[in-house]
Design a protein around this motif. Sequence first.
Motif, mmCIF file in Angstrom:
data_model
loop_
_atom_site.group_PDB
_atom_site.id
_atom_site.type_symbol
_atom_site.label_atom_id
_atom_site.label_comp_id
_atom_site.label_asym_id
_atom_site.label_seq_id
_atom_site.Cartn_x
_atom_site.Cartn_y
_atom_site.Cartn_z
ATOM 1 N N ALA A 19 0.839 -1.206 0.000
ATOM 2 C CA ALA A 19 0.000 0.000 0.000
ATOM 3 C C ALA A 19 0.872 1.254 0.000
ATOM 4 N N ASP A 20 1.943 1.253 0.803
ATOM 5 C CA ASP A 20 2.856 2.402 0.820
ATOM 6 C C ASP A 20 3.569 2.561 -0.515
ATOM 7 N N ALA A 21 3.910 1.463 -1.154
ATOM 8 C CA ALA A 21 4.606 1.511 -2.442
ATOM 9 C C ALA A 21 3.698 2.100 -3.521
ATOM 10 N N ARG A 22 2.385 1.856 -3.426
ATOM 11 C CA ARG A 22 1.450 2.398 -4.406
ATOM 12 C C ARG A 22 1.331 3.914 -4.296
ATOM 13 N N LYS A 23 1.713 4.478 -3.174
ATOM 14 C CA LYS A 23 1.647 5.930 -2.997
ATOM 15 C C LYS A 23 2.842 6.634 -3.622
ATOM 16 N N SER A 24 3.833 5.902 -4.038
ATOM 17 C CA SER A 24 5.034 6.492 -4.619
ATOM 18 C C SER A 24 5.218 6.000 -6.043
ATOM 19 N N ILE A 25 5.607 6.931 -6.892
ATOM 20 C CA ILE A 25 6.003 6.563 -8.237
ATOM 21 C C ILE A 25 7.362 7.193 -8.484
ATOM 22 N N TYR A 26 8.061 6.655 -9.445
ATOM 23 C CA TYR A 26 9.366 7.179 -9.772
ATOM 24 C C TYR A 26 9.345 7.726 -11.185
ATOM 25 N N ILE A 27 9.920 8.887 -11.340
ATOM 26 C CA ILE A 27 10.025 9.528 -12.635
ATOM 27 C C ILE A 27 11.495 9.524 -13.013
ATOM 28 N N LEU A 28 11.777 9.148 -14.246
ATOM 29 C CA LEU A 28 13.163 9.131 -14.689
ATOM 30 C C LEU A 28 13.528 10.463 -15.332
ATOM 31 N N ALA A 29 14.545 11.099 -14.795
ATOM 32 C CA ALA A 29 15.114 12.318 -15.376
ATOM 33 C C ALA A 29 16.475 11.915 -15.906
ATOM 34 N N GLY A 30 16.528 11.613 -17.206
ATOM 35 C CA GLY A 30 17.742 11.022 -17.754
ATOM 36 C C GLY A 30 17.816 9.591 -17.239
ATOM 37 N N ASN A 31 18.849 9.268 -16.504
ATOM 38 C CA ASN A 31 18.978 7.940 -15.889
ATOM 39 C C ASN A 31 18.825 8.001 -14.381
ATOM 40 N N ILE A 32 18.360 9.134 -13.870
ATOM 41 C CA ILE A 32 18.251 9.311 -12.424
ATOM 42 C C ILE A 32 16.785 9.188 -12.013
ATOM 43 N N PRO A 33 16.450 8.204 -11.172
ATOM 44 C CA PRO A 33 15.063 8.087 -10.706
ATOM 45 C C PRO A 33 14.772 9.119 -9.616
ATOM 46 N N ILE A 34 13.635 9.802 -9.760
ATOM 47 C CA ILE A 34 13.198 10.782 -8.774
ATOM 48 C C ILE A 34 11.854 10.316 -8.244
ATOM 49 N N MET A 35 11.749 10.229 -6.906
ATOM 50 C CA MET A 35 10.507 9.748 -6.323
ATOM 51 C C MET A 35 9.474 10.876 -6.274
ATOM 52 N N ALA A 36 8.240 10.555 -6.686
ATOM 53 C CA ALA A 36 7.121 11.484 -6.611
ATOM 54 C C ALA A 36 6.061 10.851 -5.727
ATOM 55 N N ASN A 37 5.657 11.537 -4.699
ATOM 56 C CA ASN A 37 4.671 10.993 -3.771
ATOM 57 C C ASN A 37 3.262 11.383 -4.145
ATOM 58 N N GLN A 38 2.338 10.474 -3.918
ATOM 59 C CA GLN A 38 0.925 10.735 -4.132
ATOM 60 C C GLN A 38 0.410 11.533 -2.944
ATOM 61 N N THR A 39 -0.408 12.544 -3.220
ATOM 62 C CA THR A 39 -0.986 13.317 -2.129
ATOM 63 C C THR A 39 -2.481 13.049 -2.060
ATOM 64 N N ASP A 40 -3.030 13.292 -0.918
ATOM 65 C CA ASP A 40 -4.465 13.136 -0.717
ATOM 66 C C ASP A 40 -5.193 14.212 -1.518
ATOM 67 N N VAL A 41 -6.277 13.849 -2.180
ATOM 68 C CA VAL A 41 -7.037 14.787 -2.998
ATOM 69 C C VAL A 41 -7.496 15.986 -2.177
ATOM 70 N N ALA A 42 -7.857 15.769 -0.933
ATOM 71 C CA ALA A 42 -8.378 16.848 -0.085
ATOM 72 C C ALA A 42 -7.344 17.951 0.159
ATOM 73 N N VAL A 43 -6.056 17.604 0.081
ATOM 74 C CA VAL A 43 -5.006 18.596 0.321
ATOM 75 C C VAL A 43 -5.046 19.685 -0.754
ATOM 76 N N ASN A 44 -5.255 19.298 -2.001
ATOM 77 C CA ASN A 44 -5.245 20.251 -3.109
ATOM 78 C C ASN A 44 -6.619 20.804 -3.460
ATOM 79 N N ARG A 45 -7.661 20.333 -2.816
ATOM 80 C CA ARG A 45 -9.011 20.719 -3.212
ATOM 81 C C ARG A 45 -9.265 22.232 -3.126
ATOM 82 N N PRO A 46 -8.858 22.938 -2.064
ATOM 83 C CA PRO A 46 -9.077 24.395 -2.041
ATOM 84 C C PRO A 46 -8.412 25.117 -3.220
ATOM 85 N N VAL A 47 -7.232 24.663 -3.617
ATOM 86 C CA VAL A 47 -6.533 25.264 -4.752
ATOM 87 C C VAL A 47 -7.320 24.987 -6.036
#
Length: 183
Positions: A19-47
Amino acid sequence: MTAIIIAVTALAFASRQAADARKSIYILAGNIPIMANQTDVAVNRPVEYRADIERFHSLFFSLTPDDKYIDYQLKKAMYLVDESGVQEYNNLKENGYFNSILSSSSVLTLTTDSISLDLNRKYFRYYGKLKIDRRSSTVIRSLITEGYLKDIPRSDNNPHGVLICGWKTLENKDLQDVQKNTL
């Protein structure tokens, strides 16, 4: 019995890790993996609410003297509002508002001053300035509207998944009218 306890514990630990692994994805910038975390929808809702309110108002009020452009803008705006927006559009159309934009070659530009948001009631109040640039004058109007927000499924036409409901204009009054030199 000990084997069963160990198996259940390992299963619980493994499912929590998955479950914790599903909250993280990795984006490749060249050959360097960068972790991107999933945020709760409610956090961004006011924006997202503010962005949707601002987008709707911009589509509805920022217009040029081009009937196809006006139709395009208002068609996009109608995806973001309930029947209260359609009713306002119909009232303005009946009163010749859009024809006056065309006949006077007016360019309307809306600038947002602020958006007041009550998240508990999903209520908003929009404050802006509408600049109407005509051949003969430039008018600045104070624009205040209010309405409620309803969460709906996201779509291509409504990417934030927010519907403005019970929308109405509280104030649309002239603040300044500057005559231009017409030589």
